[in-house]
Scaffold this motif. Structure first.
Motif, mmCIF file in Angstrom:
data_model
loop_
_atom_site.group_PDB
_atom_site.id
_atom_site.type_symbol
_atom_site.label_atom_id
_atom_site.label_comp_id
_atom_site.label_asym_id
_atom_site.label_seq_id
_atom_site.Cartn_x
_atom_site.Cartn_y
_atom_site.Cartn_z
ATOM 1 N N ILE A 120 0.823 -1.208 0.000
ATOM 2 C CA ILE A 120 0.000 0.000 0.000
ATOM 3 C C ILE A 120 0.857 1.257 0.000
ATOM 4 N N GLU A 121 1.910 1.260 0.813
ATOM 5 C CA GLU A 121 2.740 2.461 0.940
ATOM 6 C C GLU A 121 3.528 2.781 -0.327
ATOM 7 N N ASP A 122 3.644 1.837 -1.246
ATOM 8 C CA ASP A 122 4.379 2.075 -2.493
ATOM 9 C C ASP A 122 3.497 2.632 -3.607
ATOM 10 N N ILE A 123 2.213 2.745 -3.362
ATOM 11 C CA ILE A 123 1.325 3.374 -4.348
ATOM 12 C C ILE A 123 1.612 4.877 -4.344
ATOM 13 N N PRO A 124 1.957 5.469 -5.481
ATOM 14 C CA PRO A 124 2.385 6.881 -5.493
ATOM 15 C C PRO A 124 1.428 7.840 -4.810
ATOM 16 N N GLU A 125 0.131 7.579 -4.903
ATOM 17 C CA GLU A 125 -0.842 8.499 -4.294
ATOM 18 C C GLU A 125 -0.797 8.476 -2.765
ATOM 19 N N TYR A 126 -0.113 7.495 -2.187
ATOM 20 C CA TYR A 126 -0.019 7.408 -0.726
ATOM 21 C C TYR A 126 0.604 8.672 -0.150
ATOM 22 N N LYS A 127 1.604 9.212 -0.845
ATOM 23 C CA LYS A 127 2.299 10.392 -0.314
ATOM 24 C C LYS A 127 1.415 11.640 -0.329
ATOM 25 N N GLU A 128 0.277 11.565 -1.029
ATOM 26 C CA GLU A 128 -0.639 12.705 -1.063
ATOM 27 C C GLU A 128 -1.657 12.685 0.067
ATOM 28 N N LEU A 129 -1.673 11.609 0.856
ATOM 29 C CA LEU A 129 -2.623 11.522 1.961
ATOM 30 C C LEU A 129 -2.269 12.518 3.058
ATOM 31 N N ASN A 130 -3.292 12.994 3.767
ATOM 32 C CA ASN A 130 -3.022 13.899 4.881
ATOM 33 C C ASN A 130 -2.699 13.104 6.153
ATOM 34 N N TYR A 131 -2.394 13.807 7.200
ATOM 35 C CA TYR A 131 -1.949 13.154 8.439
ATOM 36 C C TYR A 131 -3.018 12.205 8.980
ATOM 37 N N ALA A 132 -4.264 12.635 8.999
ATOM 38 C CA ALA A 132 -5.336 11.798 9.536
ATOM 39 C C ALA A 132 -5.507 10.524 8.704
ATOM 40 N N GLU A 133 -5.403 10.664 7.402
ATOM 41 C CA GLU A 133 -5.562 9.497 6.534
ATOM 42 C C GLU A 133 -4.403 8.514 6.710
ATOM 43 N N ARG A 134 -3.189 9.030 6.837
ATOM 44 C CA ARG A 134 -2.056 8.134 7.059
ATOM 45 C C ARG A 134 -2.159 7.459 8.430
#
Length: 585
Positions: A120-134
């Motif tokens: 999951i963490e390697d999906i590029p859109e992961y880095k666009e998540l906000n703090y609450a979502e992460r």
């Protein structure tokens, strides 16, 4: 062969409706593979690990081995140990919602990949998540990561529930222009096949994963199209197409990591012999399937009751009428992002053991296919991809088939326990086949340590899998081990002794024996290298044994994570033994 079996097979092969040409429009052998196609053969010997990827977990994976684990494992084994490939279990697609079937060899589709293997963490859109979502995703993964450090069986239902929620969250992140263009290109390239898979997933979430139980209007993909226009079903289908795009990206990344680390082959993908009779492949390819039968294997010395794999067979006439396009597309999709392909039960390209519905495996019969067309299709796909082709040709395989595969560049498979000479003695190394992948065991057999201790007899006895007496079985097992110890001593791989060697010494010596054969590829079972005592799969069982649920463990039953392998002298000793001598080409 029982008369009723013969009658059923004749009726099925004569069924004009079943044998009609597929909807692709191909007929009369159009698109037959070029007869001169030959798969590339490795130009030098190499060894590599054979791995049940779901069992290979790291501290970062969510309770289930994933494609990042594969990339890291391949890179480590290449750089530190000199491995030339990693052969993995089929990553075929499963049900879109729990309960998830555990067997890699009974998938919903062989064309697509299970998203259970996504990191999951390697999906590029992961880095666009906000703090609450992460934070939410961290909470989802925490119990699964904790489970990786225990002996607990792999819980695919829990893993998919967590990853599905994570993917639903990531789906809301807008794609960049470049990412959207990549997704659009993927969907165009995959075409109708991807649309059918996505539609089946959406419908299966509503009506269950067996299309045969769906409302009549939905059992045909073309008549179901109206149901898919707009609304929730269309949105769900979009989701499943998007997931396959994500998976394809991580599959390619694993192969790139393997090759960058110096592997000449890289990842070898495994292709199961069939898929679930009610799954996506069966739904979209109904015109290719012979109904009323499953495929399996007749009784043999180890699986004494025979095997029924619950997989529907291709109709030989329909397959030929399609110009073998379904096989070509299947081989091509498997080789995308891989350096090789292993065909499970490659005998199925020429004949399959058909079992009538309701009959036992012993009541089946062989049905033949046009081997020239099927083998030619395999060779053409491998040649086009520049990838190695391997056929699992163990068991009752006719010699001409091995010759036909070899002529097209496909390697065979030799397994130590089955390799015997004219007097039933262990076959001396120089007489083993060169154009083959050699192994000590397979996922369907116990590890070497279990043969040495005799626990493989105890386990099968407890499960009711023996047709001979316990005394006969133990005597035969003891003779087998004694024969091989004698062969190992004769090769100087074990010292002469009145007692049994240790399990580690026995395992290392067996792989040293393989290294003395001329075989081009030597496969090291990772579970065997870690000292595991249990089989990953026990043929002839279903719920009686935890088939395909065992995490990678050592001889004490304690879990072995990816990070633990780096410091494992047990694994390194096996790797050193399996490496081909430097003075051999």
């Amino acid at each position: 062969m029982p008369d009723e079996t013969l009658a059923a097979i004749v009726a099925a092969l004569s069924d004009a409706g079943t044998a009609a040409a597929p909807a692709s429009g191909l007929a009369g052998g159009a698109g037959l593979p070029a007869p001169e196609a030959v798969a590339p053969v490795p130009d030098r010997r190499s060894w590599g690990f054979t791995v049940q990827l779901y069992s290979l977990r790291s501290r970062a994976s969510w309770g289930h081995g994933d494609l990042r684990d594969l990339a890291d494992f391949a890179a480590w084994s290449a750089r530190d140990l000199g491995a030339g490939f990693v052969l993995i279990n089929p990553l075929h697609a499963v049900e879109p919602q729990p309960p998830i079937s555990p067997s890699p060899y009974l998938p919903m589709s062989r064309r697509w990949v299970s998203p259970l293997y996504l990191r999951i963490e390697d999906i590029p859109e992961y880095k666009e998540l906000n703090y609450a979502e992460r934070t939410r995703l961290t909470a989802l993964s925490a119990p699964l990561r904790a489970a990786s450090g225990t002996q607990a069986l792999i819980d695919r239902n829990m893993v998919w529930a967590a990853k599905r929620e994570a993917l639903e969250l990531l789906r809301k992140v807008p794609l960049s222009d470049a990412r959207q263009a990549s997704l659009s290109a993927f969907r165009r390239e995959q075409g109708r096949a991807l649309e059918d898979w996505a539609a089946w997933c959406a419908l299966a979430e509503v009506h269950g994963p067996d299309y045969r139980a769906w409302p009549a209007r939905l059992r045909d993909p073309r008549t179901a199209e109206a149901e898919m226009r707009g609304g929730d079903l269309a949105a769900q289908a979009e989701f499943h197409a998007w997931v396959q795009w994500l998976v394809a990206d991580q599959v390619a990344a694993a192969q790139a990591a393997a090759r960058s680390a110096g592997m000449p082959i890289g990842i070898i993908a495994d292709l199961a012999i069939g898929s679930h009779p009610g799954g996506a492949d069966a739904w979209s390819g109904q015109c290719l399937i012979a109904g009323g039968f499953s495929v399996g294997a007749p009784p043999d010395p180890f699986n004494q009751r025979g095997q029924d794999w619950a997989l529907p067979p291709y109709h030989p006439g329909a397959l030929a009428a399609s110009g073998y396009r379904p096989l070509a597309e299947l081989f091509g999709s498997t080789l995308a992002g891989a350096g090789g392909i292993r065909i499970d039960h490659v005998m199925g390209l020429s004949r399959l053991w058909w079992i009538p519905a309701g009959a036992s495996p012993s009541q089946g019969a062989y049905v033949y296919y046009d081997a020239a067309g099927t083998i030619g299709t395999l060779a053409a796909a491998a040649a086009s991809a520049g990838s190695v082709a391997i056929g699992e040709d163990l068991g009752t395989v006719e010699p001409w088939l091995r010759d036909a595969l070899s002529a097209r560049g496909a390697l065979g498979t030799s397994m130590l326990w089955f390799e015997r000479g004219w007097s039933n003695e262990p076959l001396v190394p120089q007489w083993w086949r060169k154009n083959s992948l050699v192994t000590v065991s397979t996922h369907d057999l116990p590890p070497a340590a279990a043969f040495l201790s005799g626990s493989q007899v105890t386990d099968r006895l407890a499960l009711g899998l023996l047709t001979r007496s316990e005394a006969e079985e133990r005597a035969e097992a003891s003779r087998t081990v004694s024969d091989w110890i004698g062969a190992l001593v004769g090769q100087g791989l074990l010292p002469p002794s009145d007692g049994l060697p240790s399990a580690d010494a026995f395992t290392v010596a067996l792989y040293g024996y393989l290294a003395r054969t001329p075989a081009l590829l030597i496969g090291v079972n990772l579970a065997e290298a870690t000292g595991e005592l249990r089989s990953q799969n026990m043929p002839g069982t279903s719920t009686e044994y935890p088939n395909w649920l065992l995490p990678l463990c050592g001889p004490d039953g304690e879990p072995v994570l990816l990070e633990d392998l780096v410091g494992s002298e047990r694994v390194r000793a096996v790797a050193r033994a399996a490496a081909p001598p430097t003075d051999q080409p």
